[in-house]
Every structure is written in structure tokens, then in C-alpha cells.
Scaffold this motif. Structure first.
Motif, PDB file in Angstrom:
ATOM      1  N   SER A   7       5.622  -1.474   9.218  1.00 16.83           N
ATOM      2  CA  SER A   7       6.816  -1.249   8.399  1.00 16.83           C
ATOM      3  C   SER A   7       7.293   0.175   8.624  1.00 16.83           C
ATOM      4  N   ASP A   8       8.388   0.536   7.974  1.00 19.78           N
ATOM      5  CA  ASP A   8       8.921   1.901   8.115  1.00 19.78           C
ATOM      6  C   ASP A   8       7.925   2.939   7.625  1.00 19.78           C
ATOM      7  N   ALA A   9       7.162   2.576   6.604  1.00 19.90           N
ATOM      8  CA  ALA A   9       6.259   3.561   5.982  1.00 19.90           C
ATOM      9  C   ALA A   9       4.823   3.458   6.475  1.00 19.90           C
ATOM     10  N   ILE A  10       4.430   2.285   6.994  1.00 16.06           N
ATOM     11  CA  ILE A  10       3.042   2.083   7.423  1.00 16.06           C
ATOM     12  C   ILE A  10       3.007   2.017   8.945  1.00 16.06           C
ATOM     13  N   HIS A 137       4.204   3.895  -2.894  1.00 16.56           N
ATOM     14  CA  HIS A 137       3.071   3.068  -2.489  1.00 16.56           C
ATOM     15  C   HIS A 137       1.857   3.363  -3.358  1.00 16.56           C
ATOM     16  N   THR A 138       1.123   2.308  -3.703  1.00 16.74           N
ATOM     17  CA  THR A 138      -0.097   2.465  -4.493  1.00 16.74           C
ATOM     18  C   THR A 138      -1.223   1.678  -3.839  1.00 16.74           C
ATOM     19  N   LEU A 139      -2.333   2.355  -3.608  1.00 18.44           N
ATOM     20  CA  LEU A 139      -3.509   1.699  -3.047  1.00 18.44           C
ATOM     21  C   LEU A 139      -4.449   1.276  -4.160  1.00 18.44           C
ATOM     22  N   GLU A 157      -2.378  -2.461  -0.682  1.00 19.04           N
ATOM     23  CA  GLU A 157      -1.204  -1.637  -0.973  1.00 19.04           C
ATOM     24  C   GLU A 157      -0.210  -2.503  -1.730  1.00 19.04           C
ATOM     25  N   GLN A 158       0.055  -2.119  -2.972  1.00 16.69           N
ATOM     26  CA  GLN A 158       0.748  -3.015  -3.909  1.00 16.69           C
ATOM     27  C   GLN A 158       2.231  -3.226  -3.589  1.00 16.69           C
ATOM     28  N   SER A 159       2.941  -2.200  -3.141  1.00 15.49           N
ATOM     29  CA  SER A 159       4.395  -2.346  -2.979  1.00 15.49           C
ATOM     30  C   SER A 159       4.760  -3.197  -1.765  1.00 15.49           C
ATOM     31  N   GLU A 160       4.031  -3.038  -0.667  1.00 15.14           N
ATOM     32  CA  GLU A 160       4.333  -3.821   0.535  1.00 15.14           C
ATOM     33  C   GLU A 160       3.391  -5.018   0.695  1.00 15.14           C
ATOM     34  N   ASP A 211      -1.329 -10.908  -4.024  1.00 12.58           N
ATOM     35  CA  ASP A 211      -0.227 -11.461  -3.238  1.00 12.58           C
ATOM     36  C   ASP A 211      -0.208 -10.733  -1.897  1.00 12.58           C
ATOM     37  N   ILE A 212      -0.859 -11.313  -0.884  1.00 10.79           N
ATOM     38  CA  ILE A 212      -1.023 -10.646   0.409  1.00 10.79           C
ATOM     39  C   ILE A 212       0.035 -11.161   1.389  1.00 10.79           C
ATOM     40  N   GLN A 213       0.822 -10.236   1.939  1.00  9.10           N
ATOM     41  CA  GLN A 213       1.841 -10.587   2.930  1.00  9.10           C
ATOM     42  C   GLN A 213       1.451 -10.158   4.344  1.00  9.10           C
ATOM     43  N   THR A 214       0.577  -9.156   4.449  1.00 11.27           N
ATOM     44  CA  THR A 214       0.148  -8.629   5.748  1.00 11.27           C
ATOM     45  C   THR A 214      -1.324  -8.262   5.660  1.00 11.27           C
TER      46      THR A 214
END
Length: 388
Positions: A7-10, A137-139, A157-160, A211-214
Motif C-alpha cells: 500500500s502507499d504506507a506499507i 495506523h495501529t498495531l 495493523e487495524q486500519s489497513e 478482519d484480515i485483508q492482507t
């Protein structure tokens, strides 16, 4: 740097290694392996693990390129095995203000590997459910003891909605190699994590609530699509249930006579309707692949020569490895060969008795030197029992 896009941030800052002959000094990796590391860019910056010392310079260059002059605030340490942790001391020296974030067990183990100045001031020990805000972002930290070391943790990571899964969902093979995920992920799982199925199941239960997307593992590709498929594989593997209806015929032959019997057994099994029959030469084929296939299929045929009043060592090695990896819940048939005092069957049976939920066929076959008509009939009867 690899063209892995998260992603843009990761950002991905790992490296491929195609020059290593044996992973963990025992597993052949013909297509290499990747050492994965990531950076989360936010108000505060977190580096997610380091990589193996073999690729230090590449990792350091990737890290500096992504940081673009900024300084990281945290190094998250998921796992202290050297293929992921080798550059912790280098990082600590490059960024003396950064904090090292790890499980309490990992914090206690750090001095075994490194001599880091002001270590106690610089470490943050986290526990189950703790969270670390980086800005947007929050881990969230999830403990994963004995998957496959005691200090392991994973991070969500909660936001993404990204799970940094440590060795979970990893596979052999460099990232630029186009190959089937299942095969090398299965071989990786059973040979490295296989003993710890209960602990993997416990981690999967925790992951089910997220809720895992990646999924970002420490080896192998970043997983973004069809995550239910990969999680389903891990649920099967970690429960020690067979993945496929089939038979592995594993043989250890000295002069080729036991090999001929094993090949005949494969033929008989196929004639009698076995859906899939794989065969492996334990003296020559990749032992890690043999272990993988033993777990993959629900039935196993062991064919071995007698040797020094025991069993031919490649078979003994194979059974020891299965025992170490908690082999269980399978149906097994035995074929032994012995020219004057057959002993292989007794030894194989004894080794299997130490494993859980092994159904041993009542019939067995003894070959005296070479396969004859009566031994072929015995193999036909054994095949019928195995497939019943």
C-alpha cells in the motif's frame, strides 16, 4: 528492490536469496527463498523485522530508500530466528533513538544474540492485546508461542487490516519465481512448523476474530486475494487431517529389489482404484518432500530392506522425522525385505507405535530377497485392506 506492492504506507524492504544451498542447513531450496521485512510509514515509523545476514546490504539500502531521510521510531521483532533477526544490532546502532518492540520472551532472549547498548531502556515488552499507535495506523499484538519458537508474536495493523504473520503462511521460493504456492508452502509448513499443530490452531482461532485483508509473512509472497483458501489449508495442516485421498509409497531399497516391490505396489494400488499414488525413493529423493507427502495423503505404504538386524537407515530417518513432526491420523501398510532374517517390519512397526492414531494394516508382506508370485498376491491382499 523487489516490486512487491502492499500500500502507499506499507512498503516491502526484503530480499530474495538464490545462492543458499540448504535452508536451516537441511532443506533443499532449488528456487531460493525470500527474507521479508516491511516498513509502515506514518507519523511514527515502524520497521517490521529485519532479514538474514546474507542480505544485510540489500536490506539496509532498501530501508534507507524507503525512509528517504526520516528516522524510524520502532523496530517490531516478531521472531528471533537469525534469518529474520540478524540485523537487529545493526538497526539499533543506525538508529539509537528507536525502540525495539517484542514479546517479553523475545526481550529476555535478545542478549543471547546481541550486545546492544542501553538495551533495557530501548526495549518495549508487549503482551497479548497490547496496541501501538503510529498515527492513522495501529498495531495490535497477538502472541504466538511455539509457532515455532517460544518468543514469536504476530501483528495486526487495524486500519489497513494487514496481518504480519511471522513464519505463518510462509513458503520456500524466491519472490520472482512463478510456482505453485501449495507445494512449497506445504513442504515449508510440515518440515518447520509441523510439530506445533495445536499452537497453530490456537493462533488461527485468534486470527478468526480479525478482519484480515492482507497477510504479510516473513517468507514467500504477500497474500491479498482468496485468503480463505490459504487459511483453510492451514486449518487442515495444523489439525493433522489428510489433505487428499491418496497413498504415498515410501521405499528404502539397497540393491533395487525392494524398489521393484514398491513400484509393483504402486501399480496394484492404482489397479484397485486408489485415487492418487505417489512414490518416493527415501535414499535419493528430497526427504522434506517425502515428509510433506506423508502428511498430504491419508494412507502410507512403507517398504524397506532389513539392515544390521534393523531397518535400512533412510527408512529409519524418514520415520524419525515423521515422529518429530507429530505424524498421526493415518492408515499404514508395511512391506519388508530380508534375505535371511527379515527385521525391517518389526522395527517399522515399533517406530509407528509411538505415533498417535496410526491404523496399521493387519496384513503385511515379507519378501525374501526378490519378489515372487506369492509376494505379489500378498501385496494385492495388503492393497485391498489399505484401500478398504
Amino acid at each position: 528492490m523487489s516490486n512487491v506492492v502492499i500500500s502507499d504506507a506499507i512498503k516491502y524492504i526484503g530480499a530474495d536469496d538464490k545462492t543458499l544451498d540448504l535452508f536451516e542447513s537441511q532443506y533443499a531450496i532449488p528456487n531460493g527463498v525470500s527474507y521479508n521485512s516491511y516498513v509502515i510509514l506514518d507519523e511514527k515509523i515502524a520497521v517490521m523485522d529485519t532479514i538474514d545476514a546474507r542480505k544485510t546490504e540489500e536490506w539496509k539500502a532498501n530501508l534507507e530508500e524507503v525512509l528517504a531521510g526520516r528516522k524510524p521510531d520502532y523496530l517490531i521483532i516478531s521472531h528471533l530466528e537469525p534469518d529474520h533477526a540478524a540485523n537487529i544490532q545493526l538497526f539499533a546502532e543506525m538508529y539509537p533513538e528507536a525502540k525495539l518492540v517484542a514479546s517479553a520472551k523475545a526481550v529476555s532472549m535478545l542478549p543471547q544474540f546481541f550486545e546492544i547498548d542501553r538495551l533495557s531502556e530501548r526495549t518495549i515488552a508487549v503482551k497479548e492485546g497490547d496496541a501501538l499507535s503510529l498515527g492513522t495506523h495501529t498495531l495490535q499484538f497477538v502472541m504466538a508461542p511455539m509457532v515455532h519458537w517460544p518468543e514469536v508474536m504476530v501483528e495486526y495493523e487495524q486500519s489497513e487490516k494487514v496481518l504480519f504473520s511471522a513464519d505463518g503462511f510462509g513458503k520456500f521460493g524466491a519472490l520472482d519465481v512463478d510456482e505453485d504456492w501449495d507445494c512449497e508452502a506445504r513442504r515449508y509448513y510440515f518440515n518447520i512448523v509441523g510439530k506445533y499443530g495445536n499452537q497453530v490452531q490456537a493462533l488461527l482461532k485468534k486470527a478468526a476474530g480479525l478482519d484480515i485483508q492482507t497477510i504479510c509473512p516473513l517468507h514467500g509472497p504477500v497474500l491479498k486475494e482468496n485468503l480463505g483458501y490459504y487459511i483453510g489449508k492451514y486449518l487442515t495442516w495444523s489439525s493433522y487431517e489428510a489433505e487428499d485421498d491418496g497413498v504415498l509409497v515410501a521405499y528404502a531399497s539397497i540393491h533395487g529389489n525392494t524398489k521393484k516391490a514398491a513400484e509393483k505396489m504402486k501399480e496394484i494400488l492404482e489397479e484397485k482404484g486408489a485415487k492418487k499414488v505417489a512414490i518416493t525413493d527415501l535414499s535419493r529423493d528430497d526427504m522434506a518432500e517425502a515428509v510433506e507427502d506423508a502428511f498430504r495423503y491419508d494412507k502410507l505404504v512403507l517398504a524397506a530392506a532389513s539392515y544390521d538386524a534393523g531397518v535400512f537407515p533412510p527408512m529409519e530417518d524418514f520415520l524419525n522425522r515423521l515422529s518429530h513432526k507429530a505424524y498421526q491420523n493415518r492408515k499404514v501398510a508395511l512391506i519388508e525385505n530380508g534375505s535371511w532374517a527379515p527385521s525391517a517390519g518389526r522395527v517399522m512397526k515399533g517406530m509407528l507405535e509411538g505415533m498417535k492414531n496410526i491404523t496399521l494394516c493387519e496384513n503385511s508382506v515379507t519378501i525374501k530377497s526378490t519378489m515372487k508370485e506369492d509376494t505379489v498376491k500378498g501385496m494385492e491382499t495388503l492393497a485391498e485392506e489399505l484401500l478398504a
